[in-house]
Design a protein around this motif. Structure first.
Motif, PDB file in Angstrom:
ATOM      1  N   VAL A  45      31.722 -17.531  43.028  1.00 36.48           N
ATOM      2  CA  VAL A  45      30.653 -16.529  42.974  1.00 36.48           C
ATOM      3  C   VAL A  45      29.335 -17.132  43.468  1.00 36.48           C
ATOM      4  CG1 VAL A  45      29.242 -15.124  41.400  1.00 36.48           C
ATOM      5  CG2 VAL A  45      31.739 -15.107  41.198  1.00 36.48           C
ATOM      6  N   HIS A  46      29.010 -18.335  43.031  1.00 38.06           N
ATOM      7  CA  HIS A  46      27.764 -18.962  43.466  1.00 38.06           C
ATOM      8  C   HIS A  46      27.783 -19.251  44.960  1.00 38.06           C
ATOM      9  CE1 HIS A  46      25.589 -20.099  39.595  1.00 38.06           C
ATOM     10  NE2 HIS A  46      26.515 -19.210  39.287  1.00 38.06           N
ATOM     11  N   THR A  47      28.911 -19.678  45.475  1.00 43.02           N
ATOM     12  CA  THR A  47      29.012 -19.917  46.916  1.00 43.02           C
ATOM     13  C   THR A  47      28.791 -18.625  47.687  1.00 43.02           C
ATOM     14  OG1 THR A  47      30.492 -21.786  46.608  1.00 43.02           O
ATOM     15  CG2 THR A  47      30.506 -20.745  48.777  1.00 43.02           C
ATOM     16  N   PHE A  48      29.375 -17.532  47.201  1.00 38.31           N
ATOM     17  CA  PHE A  48      29.174 -16.232  47.856  1.00 38.31           C
ATOM     18  C   PHE A  48      27.694 -15.862  47.878  1.00 38.31           C
ATOM     19  CE2 PHE A  48      28.448 -11.682  47.451  1.00 38.31           C
ATOM     20  CZ  PHE A  48      28.965 -11.244  48.657  1.00 38.31           C
ATOM     21  N   PHE A  49      27.009 -16.008  46.748  1.00 40.38           N
ATOM     22  CA  PHE A  49      25.610 -15.593  46.692  1.00 40.38           C
ATOM     23  C   PHE A  49      24.683 -16.538  47.457  1.00 40.38           C
ATOM     24  CE2 PHE A  49      27.149 -12.613  43.584  1.00 40.38           C
ATOM     25  CZ  PHE A  49      26.431 -11.479  43.959  1.00 40.38           C
ATOM     26  N   ILE A  50      25.021 -17.812  47.525  1.00 36.98           N
ATOM     27  CA  ILE A  50      24.255 -18.726  48.375  1.00 36.98           C
ATOM     28  C   ILE A  50      24.421 -18.305  49.830  1.00 36.98           C
ATOM     29  CG2 ILE A  50      24.149 -21.092  49.285  1.00 36.98           C
ATOM     30  CD1 ILE A  50      24.881 -21.995  46.376  1.00 36.98           C
ATOM     31  N   ALA A  51      25.649 -18.018  50.225  1.00 34.47           N
ATOM     32  CA  ALA A  51      25.911 -17.585  51.598  1.00 34.47           C
ATOM     33  C   ALA A  51      25.161 -16.290  51.906  1.00 34.47           C
ATOM     34  CB  ALA A  51      27.412 -17.394  51.810  1.00 34.47           C
ATOM     35  N   LEU A  52      25.188 -15.354  50.978  1.00 32.01           N
ATOM     36  CA  LEU A  52      24.492 -14.082  51.173  1.00 32.01           C
ATOM     37  C   LEU A  52      22.985 -14.299  51.282  1.00 32.01           C
ATOM     38  CD1 LEU A  52      24.584 -10.988  51.343  1.00 32.01           C
ATOM     39  CD2 LEU A  52      24.485 -10.951  48.828  1.00 32.01           C
ATOM     40  N   ALA A  53      22.422 -15.126  50.411  1.00 37.15           N
ATOM     41  CA  ALA A  53      20.981 -15.392  50.449  1.00 37.15           C
ATOM     42  C   ALA A  53      20.577 -16.061  51.761  1.00 37.15           C
ATOM     43  CB  ALA A  53      20.578 -16.260  49.256  1.00 37.15           C
ATOM     44  N   VAL A  54      21.359 -17.031  52.202  1.00 38.74           N
ATOM     45  CA  VAL A  54      21.056 -17.721  53.460  1.00 38.74           C
ATOM     46  C   VAL A  54      21.151 -16.740  54.628  1.00 38.74           C
ATOM     47  CG1 VAL A  54      21.890 -19.494  55.069  1.00 38.74           C
ATOM     48  CG2 VAL A  54      21.680 -20.014  52.634  1.00 38.74           C
ATOM     49  N   PHE A  55      22.176 -15.906  54.621  1.00 41.36           N
ATOM     50  CA  PHE A  55      22.329 -14.903  55.675  1.00 41.36           C
ATOM     51  C   PHE A  55      21.136 -13.948  55.694  1.00 41.36           C
ATOM     52  CE2 PHE A  55      23.736 -10.918  57.506  1.00 41.36           C
ATOM     53  CZ  PHE A  55      24.430 -11.326  58.631  1.00 41.36           C
ATOM     54  N   LEU A  56      20.731 -13.471  54.517  1.00 41.01           N
ATOM     55  CA  LEU A  56      19.616 -12.524  54.438  1.00 41.01           C
ATOM     56  C   LEU A  56      18.286 -13.167  54.816  1.00 41.01           C
ATOM     57  CD1 LEU A  56      20.630 -10.506  51.254  1.00 41.01           C
ATOM     58  CD2 LEU A  56      20.781  -9.782  53.654  1.00 41.01           C
ATOM     59  N   LEU A  57      18.100 -14.455  54.486  1.00 45.68           N
ATOM     60  CA  LEU A  57      16.904 -15.164  54.960  1.00 45.68           C
ATOM     61  C   LEU A  57      16.888 -15.194  56.486  1.00 45.68           C
ATOM     62  CD1 LEU A  57      16.630 -18.242  52.556  1.00 45.68           C
ATOM     63  CD2 LEU A  57      15.103 -16.259  52.661  1.00 45.68           C
ATOM     64  N   GLY A  58      18.047 -15.422  57.069  1.00 48.00           N
ATOM     65  CA  GLY A  58      18.146 -15.405  58.523  1.00 48.00           C
ATOM     66  C   GLY A  58      17.818 -14.038  59.092  1.00 48.00           C
ATOM     67  N   LEU A  59      18.312 -13.003  58.457  1.00 43.20           N
ATOM     68  CA  LEU A  59      18.041 -11.635  58.902  1.00 43.20           C
ATOM     69  C   LEU A  59      16.542 -11.336  58.798  1.00 43.20           C
ATOM     70  CD1 LEU A  59      19.468  -9.090  59.932  1.00 43.20           C
ATOM     71  CD2 LEU A  59      19.692  -8.363  57.547  1.00 43.20           C
ATOM     72  N   LEU A  60      15.913 -11.789  57.720  1.00 42.21           N
ATOM     73  CA  LEU A  60      14.474 -11.623  57.553  1.00 42.21           C
ATOM     74  C   LEU A  60      13.717 -12.262  58.718  1.00 42.21           C
ATOM     75  CD1 LEU A  60      12.043 -10.848  55.623  1.00 42.21           C
ATOM     76  CD2 LEU A  60      12.250 -13.182  54.747  1.00 42.21           C
ATOM     77  N   CYS A  61      14.097 -13.480  59.079  1.00 49.60           N
ATOM     78  CA  CYS A  61      13.436 -14.189  60.184  1.00 49.60           C
ATOM     79  C   CYS A  61      13.664 -13.499  61.518  1.00 49.60           C
ATOM     80  CB  CYS A  61      13.933 -15.628  60.272  1.00 49.60           C
ATOM     81  SG  CYS A  61      13.459 -16.633  58.872  1.00 49.60           S
ATOM     82  N   LEU A  62      14.843 -12.993  61.698  1.00 52.03           N
ATOM     83  CA  LEU A  62      15.188 -12.334  62.959  1.00 52.03           C
ATOM     84  C   LEU A  62      14.492 -10.984  63.102  1.00 52.03           C
ATOM     85  CD1 LEU A  62      16.996 -12.997  65.388  1.00 52.03           C
ATOM     86  CD2 LEU A  62      18.817 -11.717  64.266  1.00 52.03           C
ATOM     87  N   MET A  63      14.384 -10.260  62.004  1.00 56.29           N
ATOM     88  CA  MET A  63      13.846  -8.899  62.058  1.00 56.29           C
ATOM     89  C   MET A  63      12.320  -8.823  61.880  1.00 56.29           C
ATOM     90  SD  MET A  63      16.566  -7.110  62.605  1.00 56.29           S
ATOM     91  CE  MET A  63      16.059  -5.445  62.256  1.00 56.29           C
ATOM     92  N   TYR A  64      11.733  -9.787  61.163  1.00 57.30           N
ATOM     93  CA  TYR A  64      10.311  -9.686  60.825  1.00 57.30           C
ATOM     94  C   TYR A  64       9.519 -10.968  61.101  1.00 57.30           C
ATOM     95  CZ  TYR A  64      12.007  -5.528  58.505  1.00 57.30           C
ATOM     96  OH  TYR A  64      12.613  -4.320  58.243  1.00 57.30           O
TER      97      TYR A  64
END
Length: 131
Positions: A45-64
């Motif tokens: 579960v923690h690995t999933f949420f770390i992966a999700l957080a890292v992915f979303l940080l990337g999306l934030l950088c890409l989009m904004y």
């Protein structure tokens, strides 16, 4: 700097996505079987949420990227992310034993790669945060 943030965004999204391979790459089926049910599930579960957080940080950088660079909130978020990756860089040295990589070509290359990656991410985000 907009281009740098977009590059960082892509890198973070790739890093988040690569977490999907961790169970196979690290033989978690066999390795995690030795753990109690709660520890095994926490690891997954923690690995999933770390992966999700890292992915979303990337999306934030890409989009904004403009907002990260030009607003007070964007700079504060960037500084927080820079601190996060700065601590991650430190952990690369104190959280992993050199026995895992010293004298091993692939493992040493991976260690050096991640030192460079965490340093790059720290530098970009702190620079934006201070900007």
């Amino acid at each position: 700097m907009i281009i740098q943030l977009k590059v960082v965004g892509v890198l973070l999204m790739l890093l988040g996505t690569i977490h999907i391979l961790f169970p196979h790459l690290f033989d978690w089926k066999n390795e995690l079987d030795r753990l109690s049910l709660i520890n095994r599930q926490m690891m997954l579960v923690h690995t999933f949420f770390i992966a999700l957080a890292v992915f979303l940080l990337g999306l934030l950088c890409l989009m904004y990227p403009v907002e990260l660079l030009s607003t007070k909130l964007g700079k504060a978020i960037s500084m927080g992310i820079g601190i996060f990756f700065g601590i991650r860089l430190l952990i690369q040295f104190i959280g992993y034993s050199p026995r895992l990589w010293k004298g091993k070509v692939f493992e040493t290359a991976a260690h050096v790669f991640f030192v460079v990656l965490w340093g790059y991410l720290t530098g970009i985000f702190v620079f934006v945060g201070l900007g």
